[in-house]
Scaffold this active site. Sequence first.
Site, PDB file in Angstrom:
ATOM      1  N   CYS A   1      26.504  27.586  15.756  1.00  0.00           N
ATOM      2  CA  CYS A   1      25.780  27.437  14.484  1.00  0.00           C
ATOM      3  C   CYS A   1      26.415  26.396  13.572  1.00  0.00           C
ATOM      4  O   CYS A   1      26.021  26.252  12.419  1.00  0.00           O
ATOM      5  CB  CYS A   1      25.669  28.788  13.785  1.00  0.00           C
ATOM      6  SG  CYS A   1      27.255  29.361  13.157  1.00  0.00           S
TER       7      CYS A   1
ATOM      8  N   CYS B   1      34.137  32.474  13.426  1.00  0.00           N
ATOM      9  CA  CYS B   1      32.970  31.902  12.765  1.00  0.00           C
ATOM     10  C   CYS B   1      32.524  32.906  11.693  1.00  0.00           C
ATOM     11  O   CYS B   1      32.175  34.042  12.020  1.00  0.00           O
ATOM     12  CB  CYS B   1      31.845  31.669  13.763  1.00  0.00           C
ATOM     13  SG  CYS B   1      30.273  31.339  12.934  1.00  0.00           S
TER      14      CYS B   1
ATOM     15  N   LYS C   1      57.778  44.152  53.113  1.00  0.00           N
ATOM     16  CA  LYS C   1      57.989  45.037  51.972  1.00  0.00           C
ATOM     17  C   LYS C   1      56.616  45.441  51.449  1.00  0.00           C
ATOM     18  O   LYS C   1      55.917  44.648  50.820  1.00  0.00           O
ATOM     19  CB  LYS C   1      58.799  44.327  50.887  1.00  0.00           C
ATOM     20  CG  LYS C   1      59.205  45.254  49.762  1.00  0.00           C
ATOM     21  CD  LYS C   1      60.228  44.608  48.859  1.00  0.00           C
ATOM     22  CE  LYS C   1      60.815  45.576  47.851  1.00  0.00           C
ATOM     23  NZ  LYS C   1      59.840  46.323  47.070  1.00  0.00           N
TER      24      LYS C   1
ATOM     25  N   TYR D   1      59.169  53.866  57.439  1.00  0.00           N
ATOM     26  CA  TYR D   1      60.076  52.806  57.885  1.00  0.00           C
ATOM     27  C   TYR D   1      61.534  53.204  57.966  1.00  0.00           C
ATOM     28  O   TYR D   1      62.377  52.373  58.224  1.00  0.00           O
ATOM     29  CB  TYR D   1      59.928  51.570  56.996  1.00  0.00           C
ATOM     30  CG  TYR D   1      59.956  51.856  55.503  1.00  0.00           C
ATOM     31  CD1 TYR D   1      61.081  52.393  54.899  1.00  0.00           C
ATOM     32  CD2 TYR D   1      58.845  51.586  54.722  1.00  0.00           C
ATOM     33  CE1 TYR D   1      61.096  52.654  53.548  1.00  0.00           C
ATOM     34  CE2 TYR D   1      58.856  51.844  53.353  1.00  0.00           C
ATOM     35  CZ  TYR D   1      59.986  52.381  52.778  1.00  0.00           C
ATOM     36  OH  TYR D   1      59.996  52.643  51.448  1.00  0.00           O
TER      37      TYR D   1
ATOM     38  N   LYS E   1      61.834  38.837  47.567  1.00  0.00           N
ATOM     39  CA  LYS E   1      60.530  39.004  46.902  1.00  0.00           C
ATOM     40  C   LYS E   1      59.760  37.696  46.912  1.00  0.00           C
ATOM     41  O   LYS E   1      60.303  36.646  46.549  1.00  0.00           O
ATOM     42  CB  LYS E   1      60.747  39.436  45.452  1.00  0.00           C
ATOM     43  CG  LYS E   1      61.451  40.775  45.327  1.00  0.00           C
ATOM     44  CD  LYS E   1      60.479  41.912  45.294  1.00  0.00           C
ATOM     45  CE  LYS E   1      60.209  42.271  43.890  1.00  0.00           C
ATOM     46  NZ  LYS E   1      59.716  43.529  43.565  1.00  0.00           N
TER      47      LYS E   1
ATOM     48  N   CYS F   1      31.777  26.091  14.618  1.00  0.00           N
ATOM     49  CA  CYS F   1      31.191  27.022  15.583  1.00  0.00           C
ATOM     50  C   CYS F   1      30.267  26.254  16.535  1.00  0.00           C
ATOM     51  O   CYS F   1      29.394  25.514  16.079  1.00  0.00           O
ATOM     52  CB  CYS F   1      30.405  28.103  14.844  1.00  0.00           C
ATOM     53  SG  CYS F   1      29.555  29.210  15.982  1.00  0.00           S
TER      54      CYS F   1
ATOM     55  N   ASP G   1      53.712  47.035  49.325  1.00  0.00           N
ATOM     56  CA  ASP G   1      53.584  47.190  47.879  1.00  0.00           C
ATOM     57  C   ASP G   1      52.789  48.459  47.570  1.00  0.00           C
ATOM     58  O   ASP G   1      51.609  48.421  47.267  1.00  0.00           O
ATOM     59  CB  ASP G   1      52.879  45.955  47.304  1.00  0.00           C
ATOM     60  CG  ASP G   1      53.035  45.874  45.806  1.00  0.00           C
ATOM     61  OD1 ASP G   1      53.814  46.671  45.248  1.00  0.00           O
ATOM     62  OD2 ASP G   1      52.375  45.024  45.192  1.00  0.00           O
TER      63      ASP G   1
ATOM     64  N   GLU H   1      61.543  43.498  58.092  1.00  0.00           N
ATOM     65  CA  GLU H   1      60.308  44.278  57.922  1.00  0.00           C
ATOM     66  C   GLU H   1      59.537  43.730  56.731  1.00  0.00           C
ATOM     67  O   GLU H   1      60.099  43.029  55.896  1.00  0.00           O
ATOM     68  CB  GLU H   1      60.651  45.751  57.624  1.00  0.00           C
ATOM     69  CG  GLU H   1      61.414  46.422  58.733  1.00  0.00           C
ATOM     70  CD  GLU H   1      61.950  47.789  58.319  1.00  0.00           C
ATOM     71  OE1 GLU H   1      61.514  48.334  57.279  1.00  0.00           O
ATOM     72  OE2 GLU H   1      62.819  48.302  59.037  1.00  0.00           O
TER      73      GLU H   1
ATOM     74  N   CYS I   1      24.612  33.551  12.888  1.00  0.00           N
ATOM     75  CA  CYS I   1      25.132  32.929  14.113  1.00  0.00           C
ATOM     76  C   CYS I   1      24.567  33.702  15.318  1.00  0.00           C
ATOM     77  O   CYS I   1      24.844  34.897  15.486  1.00  0.00           O
ATOM     78  CB  CYS I   1      26.654  32.972  14.085  1.00  0.00           C
ATOM     79  SG  CYS I   1      27.432  32.276  15.535  1.00  0.00           S
TER      80      CYS I   1
HETATM   81  S1  IVH Z   1      63.989  50.486  52.826  1.00  0.00           S
HETATM   82  C1  IVH Z   1      67.856  52.098  50.762  1.00  0.00           C
HETATM   83  N1  IVH Z   1      61.898  49.225  53.809  1.00  0.00           N
HETATM   84  O1  IVH Z   1      60.913  49.008  48.297  1.00  0.00           O
HETATM   85  C2  IVH Z   1      66.630  51.309  50.907  1.00  0.00           C
HETATM   86  N2  IVH Z   1      61.852  49.874  51.521  1.00  0.00           N
HETATM   87  O2  IVH Z   1      62.941  48.202  46.255  1.00  0.00           O
HETATM   88  C3  IVH Z   1      65.460  52.092  51.333  1.00  0.00           C
HETATM   89  N3  IVH Z   1      59.774  49.324  50.368  1.00  0.00           N
HETATM   90  O3  IVH Z   1      61.862  52.181  47.188  1.00  0.00           O
HETATM   91  C4  IVH Z   1      64.214  51.316  51.314  1.00  0.00           C
HETATM   92  N4  IVH Z   1      58.760  48.377  52.073  1.00  0.00           N
HETATM   93  O4  IVH Z   1      59.529  51.906  48.117  1.00  0.00           O
HETATM   94  C5  IVH Z   1      62.458  49.786  52.717  1.00  0.00           C
HETATM   95  N5  IVH Z   1      60.113  48.122  54.818  1.00  0.00           N
HETATM   96  C6  IVH Z   1      60.659  48.695  53.742  1.00  0.00           C
HETATM   97  C7  IVH Z   1      59.984  48.778  52.502  1.00  0.00           C
HETATM   98  C8  IVH Z   1      60.625  49.368  51.410  1.00  0.00           C
HETATM   99  C9  IVH Z   1      58.651  48.726  50.818  1.00  0.00           C
HETATM  100  C10 IVH Z   1      59.978  49.798  48.984  1.00  0.00           C
HETATM  101  C11 IVH Z   1      60.470  51.210  48.875  1.00  0.00           C
HETATM  102  C12 IVH Z   1      61.743  51.131  48.101  1.00  0.00           C
HETATM  103  C13 IVH Z   1      61.624  49.821  47.414  1.00  0.00           C
HETATM  104  C14 IVH Z   1      62.997  49.255  47.133  1.00  0.00           C
END
Ligand code: IVH
Length: 670
Positions: A408, A423, A114, A224, A311, A405, A116, A112, A429
Amino acid sequence: MKNKLEARIMELRQELHQHNHNYYILNNPIISDLQFDMLMRELELLEKENPEFSDPNSPTQRVGSDINQQFEQAQHKYPRLSLTNAYSEGELADFDQRVRQAIGNNIAYICELKYDGLSISIQYENGQMVRALTRGDGVKGDDVTQNVKTIRTIPLTLIEGDFPNVFEMRGEIFMPRDKFAKMNENRLAQGEKPFANPRNAAAGSLKLQNAKEVAKRPLDCFLYSLSSDNLPTNSHFQNIQKAKVWGFQIPKIITKVDSLEKVLEFIHTWDSKREELSYDIDGIVIKVDNLEQQEELGLTAKSPRWAIAYKFKPESAATKLLSVDFQVGRTGVVTPVANLEPVLLAGTTVKRASLHNADIIEALGLHQHDTVFIEKGGEIIPKIVGIDKTLRLENSEPVKFITHCPECQTPLERREGESAWVCPNEEHCPPQITGRLIHFTARKAMNIESLGDETIQLLFREGLVRNIADFYTLTTSQISTLERLGDKSAQNIISGIELSKQIPFERVLFALGIKHVGETVAKVIVRSLGNISNIMEAPQERLTEIQDVGPQIAQSIITFFTKPENKELIDRLKEFGLQMESTGQLIVESNILNGMRVLATGKLSNFSRDEIKETIEQFGGKPVSSVSKQTDLMVVGENAGESKLEKARSLNIKMITEEEFLQIIRPNEK
Ligand code: IVH
């Protein structure tokens, strides 16, 4: 050796505690997530290798807390763990191997994105949303149900289906990038501070106290994961698909794979395509699909062994340094700015990057025409983070900081212990003079909107205005003959200048542009000394008696008013009728305390009894003098009475130190 290690461990703990506070409580992180993770990793490693220095309160021992006292808190039904991070493919291979060793080769991984944003747990009972909690410290979180209910993609009532009677959906709340940009534009137009990035904007929005305001913010959510004592199937993937049928917005990009190679393929695809998404992601999450296998793999103290987050590296780009400009500001400080070959970074074309000061240039070891790496952190202006030395041209010279400067030609000076070159030619200036004129008219100073920066430059070039008092001698006929300025704008300018004579004294003092006298300091000085003559005559000892005024500020004020030209300036401003005396009214600085009832108890080092009450009011709070159910926050000083503390504890009232209180009201000051 051991001593050094212990010192480093202590230093890391202290730093991480501070960054946690900046991030979760103040919503104002000052380092990137990656930098934070790296510090945390270093500490984890050192603690693992040196167990004799362990500490149950080390930042490694908790998941982090985003609890905000203004919300009620509630217990999570299923504790919220976090994910182990991987920063390289090698670490993913290790993860894959650990999983296979534990449960064999019959596995499926779910990949999946991640997201932000910030995570949320939403509880449903009999198909109705009952509660939404932030992650908090993992065990309990802030109840933000009313705010979450404003997010349209989250169902309040479920469509018919085979959902369990009681279950929890977890997901990520975020703000789409285009909506974030638009919202920031509006904020800027209204003179409000823009958010640094969509994540901060989402976090700030979800923690607003007024759900109506939250509803105006363009928040969205992907859900998710599903937790319940009666889950419909044994597969994470299938459960999520079920949730989709019940009415949840589940991740659109999600894949089931059976090998590490395919996991890596997914990662490569989305690392290169992440710009095409309409929201920010900072990595990929890989989860073992089968729930029985998940259980077999189990958990560590903080995170499951069945999942890992890969990451992405922060977005960066390589480009060429074309030249370095040196800009002179209002106070004479010279700032180097790199001109770059235009390059696309995180959706915008970057042509310039700040180099901050001479020390930074030297630390980077920057040469002319170098190929440099630029990165966008949380902040808006990108920075140069490194150099590709393999591409350095032969004979290219190091970038040298200028000695004179650029405006000036006065030799630059650098004060002991400071990194800035300055300066010293304040008087003559040109950018320093126009800088002071522009500062004087700024919104938070004299607020003369009709005078734009370009008009000010023009008035200066034409010799009509050389110092701030000259503004008040201008006539419409002088202005209307200037290039691009007709009668109408001339009249506007004159009436703007006229109106500024009503601006309260504390802003006049700020507008003078005395070094180190910012908005807040100007206010406290005016509150304490009342009028301009008192300020001009105050000796160092009197000035430093004022809260927030240290010897450096005091000296700067004294230096300013010792100069005959500044004395003359003040005389002229007085004659023109500017406010030079406080009206004695309470100045409201911000509404950060938002009506909270705040009790201060014990001896405080920065405030007298009266001062703390006044300060609470100035920041929008209500000072109270006894502990009750109604009390929202308690600032605890030295030797606070035990009975008050006891009562506060029993009522679960949030208690903070004086230091923390200062951080809340002035998050940008150290
Ligand atoms: S699963 C036990 N799935 O990442 C793990 N987390 O560093 C439950 N996050 O606190 C998290 N996308 O806020 C999961 N597809 C995803 C995610 C996700 C973002 C975040 C979430 C979590 C943090 C963990």
